[in-house]
Design an enzyme around this catalytic site. Structure first.
Site, PDB file in Angstrom:
ATOM      1  CB  ILE A 137      59.330  67.169 -22.998  1.00  0.00           C
ATOM      2  CG1 ILE A 137      57.494  67.373 -22.979  1.00  0.00           C
ATOM      3  CG2 ILE A 137      59.699  67.229 -21.888  1.00  0.00           C
ATOM      4  CD1 ILE A 137      57.678  66.459 -21.781  1.00  0.00           C
ATOM      5  CG  ASP A 138      61.335  63.806 -27.410  1.00  0.00           C
ATOM      6  OD1 ASP A 138      61.221  64.856 -28.003  1.00  0.00           O
ATOM      7  OD2 ASP A 138      61.579  62.556 -27.245  1.00  0.00           O
ATOM      8  CE  LYS A 139      51.697  62.130 -31.526  1.00  0.00           C
ATOM      9  NZ  LYS A 139      51.433  62.151 -32.762  1.00  0.00           N
ATOM     10  CB  THR A 141      57.954  62.467 -23.164  1.00  0.00           C
ATOM     11  OG1 THR A 141      58.644  61.838 -23.996  1.00  0.00           O
ATOM     12  CG2 THR A 141      58.556  62.731 -21.719  1.00  0.00           C
ATOM     13  NE  ARG A 237      62.909  58.802 -27.826  1.00  0.00           N
ATOM     14  CZ  ARG A 237      62.330  59.334 -28.965  1.00  0.00           C
ATOM     15  NH1 ARG A 237      61.930  60.526 -28.500  1.00  0.00           N
ATOM     16  NH2 ARG A 237      61.613  58.636 -29.855  1.00  0.00           N
TER      17      ARG A 237
END
Length: 303
Positions: A137-139, A141, A237
């Site tokens: 998962i993104d930084k 998130t 997103r």
């Protein structure tokens, strides 16, 4: 060195060569790319050019990429929120702001650094830099990730992901009021041809499907939950922006005027999968972090 090729797109006409290469190679700085050009590592239509060369539609670019600098990956004594652990895997709740695995730009303080300190063994199927990491998962998130301790577990979990047998549910706060209860976004995702640091809806992208359900409506915002069928980079997103409801706080895909909560209001709140060894269905849930909850409270007061 490795050689790469690229054909300039219509929308990139008249873009400076150094800027275009920086877009295509986001892991390198513009100054590094200008150094490539000065060292004659870059050609346009088989000719050496200067950094201020303006590209034309159809130009054929060739450039040699120097081998990336190697770095060591070491365990660090960083606190982990572990919901489950046995000899095969862990389920961890990653905080917003933590990078999942190290890279040249983030060599310390990542989830992998923390896992290497905590665990005696992790799957190295994708190399030590991504030890144990089955999905990301993104930084910015927050939320749940499964970590594999051995290769057999890693392969089994990866197969479940490909077969769409892993249940992944997120919650998000988006701009605008969604007037219907449920929705589905089915739109292919790939690199944005105008900005290679972003993903976008592109015809030749990979299939991507997101289901969403409205949890609560506020004035100018909506609290939703999303379930992924696929796991493309920045999927929620990009999809929510595509339908006109970008995530609150999103610095990359959101509007300029949004809430500053240190990143997008997105939390991976639950995950379900079949345990590779016991074959038991496992399901875990983690509440959204305080900043997310505080934003909901703030929106409630604005209602």
């Amino acid at each position: 060195m490795t050689q790469q090729n690229y054909k300039v797109l219509p929308e990139q006409h008249h873009m400076r060569i150094d800027k275009l290469l920086a877009v295509i190679n986001p892991e390198y700085s513009r100054s590094q790319i200008q150094s490539w050009i000065s060292q004659k590592f870059v050609t346009v239509n088989e000719k050496v050019v200067k950094p201020n060369y303006k590209c034309a539609e159809g130009d054929k670019l060739k450039w040699k990429v120097p081998e990336k600098e190697s770095f060591s990956v070491e365990g660090e004594d960083i606190s982990l929120s572990i919901l489950f652990e046995d000899e095969d895997l862990l389920v961890v709740n990653k905080p917003a702001g933590m990078v999942v695995h190290p890279s040249l730009g983030h060599q310390r303080g990542t989830l992998v650094n923390a896992l290497l300190f905590h665990c005696d063994h992790l799957s190295e199927l994708n190399g030590i830099e991504r030890a144990g990491i089955v999905h990301r998962i993104d930084k910015d998130t927050s939320g749940l990730l499964i970590v594999a301790k051995n290769e057999a577990t890693h392969i089994h979990l990866a197969e479940q992901l490909v077969a769409k047998k892993v249940e992944r549910i997120y919650e998000a706060i988006v701009h605008g009021v969604i007037d219907h209860e449920n929705g589905l976004v089915d739109a292919p995702i790939g690199r944005d041809p105008k900005d290679r640091q972003k993903m976008g809806i592109v015809d030749q992208g990979k299939p991507a499907i997101t289901h969403f359900h409205v949890l609560k409506r506020f004035k100018n915002f909506t609290h939703i939950k999303c379930q992924l069928e696929t796991g493309r980079t920045h999927q929620i997103r990009v999809h929510m922006k595509y339908i006109g409801h970008p995530l609150a706080g999103d610095p990359k895909y959101g509007p300029r005027k949004t809430f500053d909560i240190g990143g997008q209001a997105l939390h991976a709140r639950s995950i379900g999968f079949t345990h590779p060894t016991t074959k038991e269905w496992m399901h875990f849930k983690a509440e959204a972090p305080s900043k997310f909850q505080e934003l909901l409270t703030q929106l409630e007061k604005m209602y």
